[in-house]
Write an enzyme that holds these catalytic residues in place. Structure first.
Site, short mmCIF file in Angstrom:
data_model
loop_
_atom_site.label_atom_id
_atom_site.label_comp_id
_atom_site.label_asym_id
_atom_site.label_seq_id
_atom_site.Cartn_x
_atom_site.Cartn_y
_atom_site.Cartn_z
N ASP A 90 -27.23 -40.78 -18.03
CA ASP A 90 -25.76 -40.93 -18.01
C ASP A 90 -25.26 -41.93 -18.38
OD1 ASP A 90 -27.04 -41.47 -15.21
OD2 ASP A 90 -25.19 -41.24 -14.57
N GLU A 155 -27.11 -41.50 -12.09
CA GLU A 155 -27.27 -42.62 -11.56
C GLU A 155 -25.92 -43.33 -11.50
OE1 GLU A 155 -28.42 -46.97 -11.46
OE2 GLU A 155 -26.99 -46.03 -12.75
N1 BES Z 1 -28.28 -50.60 -14.83
C1 BES Z 1 -27.62 -50.67 -13.52
C2 BES Z 1 -28.41 -51.42 -12.44
C3 BES Z 1 -28.14 -52.95 -12.39
C4 BES Z 1 -26.98 -53.60 -13.04
C5 BES Z 1 -29.22 -53.74 -12.13
C6 BES Z 1 -27.26 -55.01 -13.41
C7 BES Z 1 -29.31 -54.92 -12.03
C8 BES Z 1 -28.44 -55.80 -12.61
C9 BES Z 1 -27.39 -49.24 -13.11
O1 BES Z 1 -27.19 -48.39 -14.19
C10 BES Z 1 -25.95 -49.24 -12.30
O2 BES Z 1 -24.76 -49.70 -12.77
N2 BES Z 1 -26.17 -48.64 -11.09
C11 BES Z 1 -25.04 -48.82 -10.04
C12 BES Z 1 -25.45 -48.09 -9.09
C13 BES Z 1 -24.25 -47.63 -8.22
C14 BES Z 1 -23.55 -46.78 -8.86
C15 BES Z 1 -24.88 -46.92 -6.90
C16 BES Z 1 -24.60 -50.39 -9.87
O3 BES Z 1 -25.36 -51.17 -9.76
O4 BES Z 1 -22.98 -50.36 -9.83
ZN ZN Z 2 -24.92 -48.82 -14.99
#
Ligand code: BES
Ligand code: ZN
Length: 459
Positions: A90, A155
């Site tokens: 997604d 996610e």
């Molecule tokens: N790829 C990211 C996570 C991420 C971003 C890890 C930058 C390290 C550095 C992931 O897709 C994401 O955006 N996760 C969300 C999770 C949330 C919706 C619970 C986030 O970090 O905002």
């Molecule tokens: Zn993300």
């Protein structure tokens, strides 16, 4: 099978990879928007078909109360460890869409970078593993390691149903190590292995003053203004030094050790360049900590959006009936997201005046995660990065969140290797998201090397 033959195959197929990735990126699988439900479903189907094409077995969609998880495996490397690969198909919404230089779902290559929503987060990075699996199977007929892949479709909206999924499908998830490619590397030319992620508590706060919007001349002075009350309420969440004022917020924060602070300080971080690339007049964060410490090792409170009153062109004299804000708190070990949600709600109620009704809705949470990076899987990942990028990686933490990583640790007892090849300036969640094709390509070589390195660790 030699790694050289696999690498040759990967080099020979560079253009095809970009064509196929372009097709994947064309599917607007935006999990946050109900209007895109059919696209999310189509993307799950596309992902499953791709897993079959690359030679994975037992490929199927596993239903959840939300979007399906795509599953595939290859389990014929007797005596070798099993990797559980996790990623997400997604993507985030594309607004403000007017700021994209090319349409978000028509991938466009400019100067060695592919621009599209999902290019880095996370389709490009999961696709890199699909191609690494394909290269190993086409070139040698087998993989050097057992692998199970699960790709989720929620996610970006907090992995709401994934914890339940992990608990219900423990058998299908039996493995020795989790591998995830969903993080940026430390910097261009500085590959890295990430050993810590922040957690998250996300809430919506609604303030209601009156039943209807009111003429601000006829009523201004007689009732509270919800937009103003909301601003005052938000202003009480942090002090001027960037410290969160919610009572108890810092109680469970694991202090940064001197040793870790010293490691952070050794990383090639250019604060002046960082500031100027962001075009920020001045950096801001909690007093007493460096930028990397603030980003990786300290919690924050952020306002994600505010909605209230008249924001159109021109002027309108009105007292809005309601005001709303979306807020989130990034958390570090050993903060508990549920407890932080309670503390926030209690504090918001306490500081809100009696002149308005305040509703706090807790939307989703994710636990922080940190691992001891002195384990054989992480070391193996370091060698694999070096094979792919010609340079040993640094070890870093990240400020973002991947909620399921802590669940894998807690429920399945699995260590995780965060093997990301994005870049910090690739505009994840923002307009003009992109992925460096050189890193994508090296990442495919590195992923194939990772399978070999982990396979060589034995069962
Ligand atoms: N790829 C990211 C996570 C991420 C971003 C890890 C930058 C390290 C550095 C992931 O897709 C994401 O955006 N996760 C969300 C999770 C949330 C919706 C619970 C986030 O970090 O905002
Ligand atoms: Zn993300």
């Amino acid at each position: 099978m030699t790694l050289d033959a696999v690498t040759d195959f990967i080099h020979a197929n560079r253009d095809r990879y970009v064509r196929e990735l372009t097709e994947y990126l064309a599917i607007p699988s935006i999990s946050a928007l109900p209007d895109h439900a059919a696209d999310v479903a189509r993307c799950a189907e596309w992902t499953a078909a791709e897993l079959k094409r690359v030679g994975l077995e037992n490929v199927r969609l596993i239903e959840t109360p939300g979007n399906p998880v795509v599953y595939g495996d290859w389990l014929h490397a007797e005596g070798a460890p099993t990797i559980l690969f996790y990623g997400h198909y997604d993507v985030q919404p594309v607004d403000p869409v007017g700021q994209w230089e090319s349409p978000p779902f028509e991938a466009t290559v400019r100067q060695g970078e592919i621009y599209a929503r999902g290019a880095a987060d996370d389709k490009g990075q999961i696709f890199m593993h699909f191609k690494a699996v394909e290269a190993c199977l086409r070139e040698g007929g087998r993989l050097p390691v057992n692998i199970r892949l699960i790709l989720e479709g929620e996610e970006e909206v907090g992995s709401t149903h994934l914890d339940g999924f992990v608990r219900e499908h423990e058998d299908e998830l039996a493995a020795d190590v989790v591998v995830i490619s969903d993080t940026p590397m430390f910097d261009r030319g500085v590959p890295s292995i990430c050993y810590g992620l922040r957690g998250l508590t996300y809430c919506q706060i609604d303030v209601r003053g009156t039943a209807s919007d009111l003429h601000s001349g006829s009523f201004g002075g007689a009732v509270a203004n919800p937009a103003f009350v909301l601003a005052q309420l938000l202003a009480q969440m942090k002090d001027r030094g960037g410290r969160v004022k919610i009572p108890g917020f810092y109680d469970d924060v694991r202090p940064l050790s001197d040793a870790e602070r010293a490691e952070f300080a050794k990383l090639p971080f250019d604060e002046r360049r960082y500031r100027s690339e962001l075009e920020a007049p001045k950096l801001f964060g909690e007093t007493g900590f460096t930028t990397l410490e603030r980003l990786w090792g300290r919690p924050t409170f952020e306002v994600n959006g505010v909605l209230a009153g008249f924001t159109g062109e021109g002027a309108k004299t009105v007292i809005p009936a309601t005001a709303m804000a979306k807020v989130s708190m990034r958390l570090v070990p050993d903060q508990d997201p549920a407890k932080i949600g309670e503390l926030f709600e209690a504090y918001a109620r306490k500081v809100a005046p009696k002149t308005v009704d305040v509703t706090v809705t807790r939307m989703h949470t994710g636990k922080p995660w940190m691992t001891d990076f002195d384990n054989p899987f992480v070391r193996a990942a370091g060698r694999a990065m070096e094979t792919g990028f010609g340079q040993a990686p640094v070890f870093n933490r990240e400020g973002g969140s991947i909620p399921v990583v802590a669940t894998f640790q807690e429920v399945l007892g699995l260590p995780a290797v965060l093997f990301g090849v994005g870049l910090p300036d690739e505009n994840a969640h923002a307009p003009n998201e992109k992925l460096d094709l050189g890193n994508f390509h090296n990442g495919i070589v590195a992923s194939a090397a990772l399978y070999r390195e982990i396979g060589a660790l034995g069962g």
